[in-house]
Design a protein around this motif. Structure first.
Motif, PDB file in Angstrom:
ATOM      1  N   TYR A  42      -8.970  -4.195   0.605  1.00 52.59           N
ATOM      2  CA  TYR A  42      -9.254  -2.688   0.298  1.00 52.59           C
ATOM      3  C   TYR A  42     -10.271  -2.519  -0.830  1.00 52.59           C
ATOM      4  N   ARG A  43     -10.076  -3.656  -1.844  1.00 52.64           N
ATOM      5  CA  ARG A  43     -11.064  -3.629  -2.807  1.00 52.64           C
ATOM      6  C   ARG A  43     -12.295  -3.819  -2.409  1.00 52.64           C
ATOM      7  N   ALA A  44     -12.422  -4.636  -1.381  1.00 54.11           N
ATOM      8  CA  ALA A  44     -13.844  -4.974  -0.975  1.00 54.11           C
ATOM      9  C   ALA A  44     -14.470  -3.752  -0.307  1.00 54.11           C
ATOM     10  N   VAL A  97      -9.196   3.999   7.932  1.00 51.41           N
ATOM     11  CA  VAL A  97      -9.543   2.662   6.871  1.00 51.41           C
ATOM     12  C   VAL A  97      -8.384   1.581   7.380  1.00 51.41           C
ATOM     13  N   ARG A  98      -7.363   2.274   7.036  1.00 48.75           N
ATOM     14  CA  ARG A  98      -6.101   1.055   7.488  1.00 48.75           C
ATOM     15  C   ARG A  98      -6.093   0.696   8.801  1.00 48.75           C
ATOM     16  N   ALA A  99      -6.525   1.219   9.689  1.00 46.59           N
ATOM     17  CA  ALA A  99      -6.645   0.977  11.155  1.00 46.59           C
ATOM     18  C   ALA A  99      -7.585  -0.055  11.368  1.00 46.59           C
ATOM     19  N   GLY A 119       0.620  -7.216  -0.522  1.00 45.65           N
ATOM     20  CA  GLY A 119       0.043  -5.886  -0.256  1.00 45.65           C
ATOM     21  C   GLY A 119       1.106  -4.932  -0.762  1.00 45.65           C
ATOM     22  N   ARG A 120       0.877  -3.675   0.080  1.00 44.15           N
ATOM     23  CA  ARG A 120       1.930  -2.636   0.034  1.00 44.15           C
ATOM     24  C   ARG A 120       2.815  -2.400   1.290  1.00 44.15           C
ATOM     25  N   ASP A 121       2.257  -2.888   2.266  1.00 45.45           N
ATOM     26  CA  ASP A 121       2.744  -2.323   3.506  1.00 45.45           C
ATOM     27  C   ASP A 121       3.017  -3.767   4.400  1.00 45.45           C
TER      28      ASP A 121
HETATM   29  O1   DC Z   1      -2.885  -4.912  -4.822  1.00 46.62           O
HETATM   30  P1   DC Z   1      -4.094  -4.215  -5.413  1.00 46.62           P
HETATM   31  O2   DC Z   1      -3.916  -3.415  -6.641  1.00 46.62           O
HETATM   32  O3   DC Z   1      -5.301  -5.204  -5.405  1.00 46.62           O
HETATM   33  O4   DC Z   1      -4.591  -3.236  -4.152  1.00 46.62           O
HETATM   34  C1   DC Z   1      -5.608  -2.263  -4.465  1.00 46.62           C
HETATM   35  C2   DC Z   1      -5.151  -0.964  -3.584  1.00 46.62           C
HETATM   36  O5   DC Z   1      -5.365  -1.105  -2.331  1.00 46.62           O
HETATM   37  C3   DC Z   1      -3.949  -0.317  -3.896  1.00 46.62           C
HETATM   38  O6   DC Z   1      -3.741   0.433  -4.850  1.00 46.62           O
HETATM   39  C4   DC Z   1      -3.415   0.106  -2.678  1.00 46.62           C
HETATM   40  C5   DC Z   1      -4.168  -0.395  -1.619  1.00 46.62           C
HETATM   41  N1   DC Z   1      -3.705  -1.441  -0.712  1.00 46.62           N
HETATM   42  C6   DC Z   1      -3.030  -0.960   0.298  1.00 46.62           C
HETATM   43  O7   DC Z   1      -2.952   0.148   0.429  1.00 46.62           O
HETATM   44  N2   DC Z   1      -2.171  -1.720   1.208  1.00 46.62           N
HETATM   45  C7   DC Z   1      -2.127  -2.973   1.197  1.00 46.62           C
HETATM   46  N3   DC Z   1      -1.727  -3.781   1.957  1.00 46.62           N
HETATM   47  C8   DC Z   1      -2.816  -3.445  -0.150  1.00 46.62           C
HETATM   48  C9   DC Z   1      -3.381  -2.615  -0.868  1.00 46.62           C
END
Ligand code: DC
Length: 216
Positions: A42-44, A97-99, A119-121
């Motif tokens: 996501y950062r990239a 973007v997620r897809a 990650g988050r999900d």
């Molecule tokens: O883990 P990070 O702080 O490097 O992630 C940067 C952003 O990317 C975070 O604020 C939300 C998003 N992210 C996400 O939505 N789903 C993920 N699996 C990983 C990161």
């Protein structure tokens, strides 16, 4: 470690600066598995949008930035900056973007020998059948202090209050979005690292995974 017939997949989720990246890397080393930092993806995309131009307020333009991924060096220091982290949090709320990033994460999780993803999900969407799921958290204040130390270590001094505000804003955005919000999976183990040093947090994570392996 005894060889396994079923691949070991470990999902590590949690808020910004919770220590999930350090823990995921240590788990990958311990269980000899490949590791993917999905936040970096996501950062990239965020850096691609920033570099090649585009409006973060537009889902379409954020999606177009996914095409620029190949031109981003995944070792680029700028990927770790607060600006890029905040932008990543914004564009990651877009379902398109997620897809667009889903497949490569699922493929990584499904490789033969198993994998660790953070990650988050991961435990909720990317690898819902993971062998072990950790939800790593810490108080916002502790996370802000850690992030501040990390920034200072990289020669990017910041103010504690600003970092804390940013952490809180990021938590609200990551947990409040409709698409794959940051949430602890029902079958994830909670690991609060607020009071733990790095070694103790890693040891606790390994103990939780081993306990899941014992019943898998
Ligand atoms: O883990 P990070 O702080 O490097 O992630 C940067 C952003 O990317 C975070 O604020 C939300 C998003 N992210 C996400 O939505 N789903 C993920 N699996 C990983 C990161």
């Amino acid at each position: 470690m005894a060889s396994r017939t079923v691949p070991l997949v470990i999902a590590v989720d949690g808020p910004a600066a919770s220590g999930k990246g350090t823990i995921a890397k240590a788990l990958a080393r311990h269980y000899d598995l490949p590791h993917m930092d999905t936040g970096l993806l996501y950062r990239a995309v965020a850096l691609s949008l920033f570099r090649f131009g585009g409006d973060a307020a537009s889902e379409f333009e954020a999606l177009r930035a996914v095409d620029g991924l190949a031109q981003i060096d995944m070792g680029d220091e700028e990927l770790r900056s607060e600006v890029v982290g905040s932008l990543a949090s914004r564009i990651s709320a877009y379902p398109a973007v997620r897809a667009a990033l889903l497949q490569r994460q699922r493929q990584f999780a499904a490789q033969d020998g198993g994998a660790v993803l953070d990650g988050r999900d991961i435990g909720t969407v990317i690898a819902p059948n993971a062998t072990a799921k950790l939800f790593v958290t810490a108080s916002a204040e502790v996370r802000a202090r850690r992030r501040l130390a990390e920034l200072e270590g990289r020669g990017m001094p910041a103010h504690y209050d600003d970092v804390l505000l940013d952490i809180r804003a990021r938590d609200a955005r990551d947990a409040g979005r409709d698409s794959a919000p940051l949430v602890q999976a029902d079958d994830a183990d909670l690991l609060d690292t607020s009071e733990l040093g790095v070694d103790a947090a890693i040891a606790a994570a390994i103990a939780l995974v081993d306990a899941r392996l014992a019943i898998a």
